[in-house]
Scaffold this active site. Structure first.
Site, PDB file in Angstrom:
ATOM      1  N   CYS A 150       0.826  -1.216   0.000  1.00 14.73           N
ATOM      2  CA  CYS A 150       0.000   0.000   0.000  1.00 14.73           C
ATOM      3  C   CYS A 150       0.860   1.266   0.000  1.00 14.73           C
ATOM      4  O   CYS A 150       0.727   2.113  -0.890  1.00 14.73           O
ATOM      5  CB  CYS A 150      -0.966  -0.034   1.179  1.00 14.73           C
TER       6      CYS A 150
HETATM    7  N1  LIG Z   1      -4.211  -4.679   5.110  1.00 14.61           N
HETATM    8  C1  LIG Z   1      -3.726  -3.959   4.103  1.00 14.61           C
HETATM    9  O1  LIG Z   1      -4.068  -2.766   3.924  1.00 14.61           O
HETATM   10  C2  LIG Z   1      -2.749  -4.569   3.112  1.00 14.61           C
HETATM   11  C3  LIG Z   1      -2.385  -3.806   1.992  1.00 14.61           C
HETATM   12  C4  LIG Z   1      -1.483  -4.365   1.064  1.00 14.61           C
HETATM   13  C5  LIG Z   1      -0.984  -5.638   1.275  1.00 14.61           C
HETATM   14  N2  LIG Z   1      -1.332  -6.337   2.389  1.00 14.61           N
HETATM   15  C6  LIG Z   1      -0.753  -7.679   2.555  1.00 14.61           C
HETATM   16  O2  LIG Z   1      -1.779  -8.639   2.244  1.00 14.61           O
HETATM   17  C7  LIG Z   1      -1.620  -9.806   3.069  1.00 14.61           C
HETATM   18  C8  LIG Z   1      -2.925 -10.041   3.824  1.00 14.61           C
HETATM   19  O3  LIG Z   1      -3.181  -8.902   4.636  1.00 14.61           O
HETATM   20  P1  LIG Z   1      -4.479  -8.739   5.543  1.00 14.61           P
HETATM   21  O4  LIG Z   1      -4.405  -7.381   6.120  1.00 14.61           O
HETATM   22  O5  LIG Z   1      -5.698  -9.162   4.784  1.00 14.61           O
HETATM   23  O6  LIG Z   1      -4.158  -9.849   6.676  1.00 14.61           O
HETATM   24  P2  LIG Z   1      -5.066 -10.411   7.809  1.00 14.61           P
HETATM   25  O7  LIG Z   1      -6.282  -9.521   7.980  1.00 14.61           O
HETATM   26  O8  LIG Z   1      -4.195 -10.636   8.985  1.00 14.61           O
HETATM   27  O9  LIG Z   1      -5.556 -11.854   7.204  1.00 14.61           O
HETATM   28  C9  LIG Z   1      -4.679 -12.882   6.983  1.00 14.61           C
HETATM   29  C10 LIG Z   1      -5.429 -14.078   6.349  1.00 14.61           C
HETATM   30  O10 LIG Z   1      -4.486 -15.113   6.062  1.00 14.61           O
HETATM   31  C11 LIG Z   1      -4.914 -16.365   6.616  1.00 14.61           C
HETATM   32  N3  LIG Z   1      -3.691 -17.062   7.074  1.00 14.61           N
HETATM   33  C12 LIG Z   1      -2.844 -16.681   8.071  1.00 14.61           C
HETATM   34  N4  LIG Z   1      -1.800 -17.549   8.166  1.00 14.61           N
HETATM   35  C13 LIG Z   1      -2.002 -18.481   7.203  1.00 14.61           C
HETATM   36  C14 LIG Z   1      -1.276 -19.642   6.806  1.00 14.61           C
HETATM   37  N5  LIG Z   1      -0.127 -19.993   7.409  1.00 14.61           N
HETATM   38  N6  LIG Z   1      -1.768 -20.382   5.785  1.00 14.61           N
HETATM   39  C15 LIG Z   1      -2.928 -20.053   5.157  1.00 14.61           C
HETATM   40  N7  LIG Z   1      -3.670 -18.961   5.495  1.00 14.61           N
HETATM   41  C16 LIG Z   1      -3.210 -18.186   6.513  1.00 14.61           C
HETATM   42  C17 LIG Z   1      -5.860 -15.980   7.746  1.00 14.61           C
HETATM   43  O11 LIG Z   1      -6.864 -16.953   7.922  1.00 14.61           O
HETATM   44  P3  LIG Z   1      -6.634 -18.285   8.800  1.00 14.61           P
HETATM   45  O12 LIG Z   1      -5.594 -17.957   9.834  1.00 14.61           O
HETATM   46  O13 LIG Z   1      -7.987 -18.581   9.382  1.00 14.61           O
HETATM   47  O14 LIG Z   1      -6.208 -19.340   7.824  1.00 14.61           O
HETATM   48  C18 LIG Z   1      -6.502 -14.695   7.222  1.00 14.61           C
HETATM   49  O15 LIG Z   1      -7.627 -15.000   6.417  1.00 14.61           O
HETATM   50  C19 LIG Z   1      -0.423  -9.522   3.999  1.00 14.61           C
HETATM   51  O16 LIG Z   1       0.725 -10.116   3.479  1.00 14.61           O
HETATM   52  C20 LIG Z   1      -0.312  -8.003   3.987  1.00 14.61           C
HETATM   53  O17 LIG Z   1       0.998  -7.556   4.225  1.00 14.61           O
HETATM   54  C21 LIG Z   1      -2.208  -5.849   3.300  1.00 14.61           C
END
Ligand SMILES: NC(=O)c1ccc[n+]([C@@H]2O[C@H](COP(=O)([O-])OP(=O)(O)OC[C@H]3O[C@@H](n4cnc5c(N)ncnc54)[C@H](OP(=O)(O)O)[C@@H]3O)[C@@H](O)[C@H]2O)c1
Length: 344
Positions: A150
């Site tokens: 982001c």
């Molecule tokens: N938030 C933002 O604004 C943003 C912007 C750009 C990029 N990102 C990137 O996008 C990614 C996701 O971000 P987010 O904010 O959506 O994260 P989040 O809200 O913490 O969600 C993480 C998701 O991943 C799953 N997960 C966690 N560990 C896992 C594993 N070992 N194997 C399979 N599934 C797993 C979780 O579900 P379960 O644990 O139930 O499986 C959950 O659905 C990150 O890498 C982040 O850096 C985020």
């Protein structure tokens, strides 16, 4: 119809993918994973999706099931795509990774910033950095896309016109950036609590943030050489939004910066260069796949100030990921993404 799988469907970027894909006429979500919520219907967890995904429930990630999809999004913490992408690619499934796993081209650099060895260095040669405004043609041919972060999206789009034109001093760039709290994901953390993040603002990771090498990698390419960047991220009490205030000095103050920015982004459907003297607001891009930019030169001096805003969950993550899907599958790049932001 493009058959879509999503790994990490319960997080903020996962549910944002579901919201956007619900309006997409050529994509169908066939698999959505969560280890902690396996068996739960999607709409039971996220009632805003009621009526859109009847019959779809979270399941435990399974490579065989995912490999039956045309494309799999990873909306997971770093390291997960490293472990699964190889098998999916071998099965002919395309991968669009929203995490940082394939954004840095140098595996050692990645290991340094993420504190663990790179889990799939052999795939880096296939990874395309999914910033369409820079890599549209490579994205078209790709099978593995690294969706930019982001802060890197807002910051690179703001600096690119100056660096590509070679008119800014690339050795002294400053990015002063503010993020909403959803940027930290949905996982429980004290710093994200209402009483900790509300009615307050603070800088963090001034010494070095993980997005620094990613931004630097992109700016270096734009400048055609080394760049010196000071990047200071801040946490602000809003849910969505990134506001990047960018500073660069120019030697030639006669360049028409407004014309330069307008020309650079004239054909870009998701970059809006605002009229001279504008101040873009994060709320104007809330929910929309848009980067809104304004360029200033205060007191007609040699310091340029660029204001760049995005929604971290849309142009900063899931919207940009869908934009990449559209390019990858030869669809209209704007498909499913043409809605305006939410106001107020
Ligand atoms: N938030 C933002 O604004 C943003 C912007 C750009 C990029 N990102 C990137 O996008 C990614 C996701 O971000 P987010 O904010 O959506 O994260 P989040 O809200 O913490 O969600 C993480 C998701 O991943 C799953 N997960 C966690 N560990 C896992 C594993 N070992 N194997 C399979 N599934 C797993 C979780 O579900 P379960 O644990 O139930 O499986 C959950 O659905 C990150 O890498 C982040 O850096 C985020």
């Amino acid at each position: 119809m493009v058959k879509v799988g999503i790994v990490g469907g319960t997080g903020y970027t996962g549910v944002e993918l579901l919201r956007l894909l619900a309006q997409h006429p050529q994509a169908e979500v066939a698999v959505i994973t969560s280890r902690s919520e396996a068996g739960l219907a999607v709409a039971d967890m996220y009632p805003n999706l009621r009526g859109h995904y009847d019959g779809l429930a979270f399941s435990v990630p399974d490579v065989k099931t995912l490999a039956a999809c045309d494309v799999v999004f990873f909306a997971t913490p770093h390291g997960v795509a490293h472990a699964l992408a190889g098998e999916l690619l071998a099965a002919g499934t395309k991968v669009i990774d929203l995490s940082a796993d394939f954004r840095l081209q140098d595996a050692d650099e990645w290991a340094k910033w993420y504190g663990q060895p790179h889990g799939a260095p052999e795939l880096l040669k296939d990874a395309v950095y999914g910033l369409p405004e820079v890599n549209r043609e490579q994205i078209r041919q790709a099978r593995l896309i690294a969706v930019p972060g982001c802060y890197p999206t807002a910051t690179q789009l703001g600096f690119l016109p100056l660096l590509e034109a070679g008119i800014a001093d690339a050795s002294r760039l400053i990015a002063d950036c503010k993020s909403g709290v959803s940027g930290a994901g949905r996982g429980a953390a004290v710093g994200s609590l209402f009483c900790e993040a509300g009615e307050s603002m603070k800088a963090y990771a001034v010494k070095g943030h993980r997005h620094l090498p990613e931004i630097t990698q992109g700016l270096r390419r734009a400048a055609g050489g080394d760049v010196g960047l000071t990047f200071v991220p801040h946490l602000t009490p809003m849910i969505r939004g990134i506001h990047s205030t960018l500073y660069a000095t120019v030697a030639d103050t006669s360049v028409d910066l407004q014309a330069l920015f307008e020309k650079r982004y004239a054909d870009e459907p998701f970059v809006d260069v605002m009229p001279t003297g504008s101040h873009p607001e994060t709320r104007s891009v809330r929910g929309a796949n848009v980067c809104r930019i304004a360029v200033h030169r205060p007191q007609d001096g040699d310091l340029v100030v660029v204001l760049s805003v995005i929604d971290n969950l849309v142009k900063g993550a899931s919207g940009q990921a869908v934009q990449n899907l559209n390019i990858l599958f030869g669809l209209d790049e704007r498909m499913g993404l043409s809605h305006a932001g939410l106001l107020p």
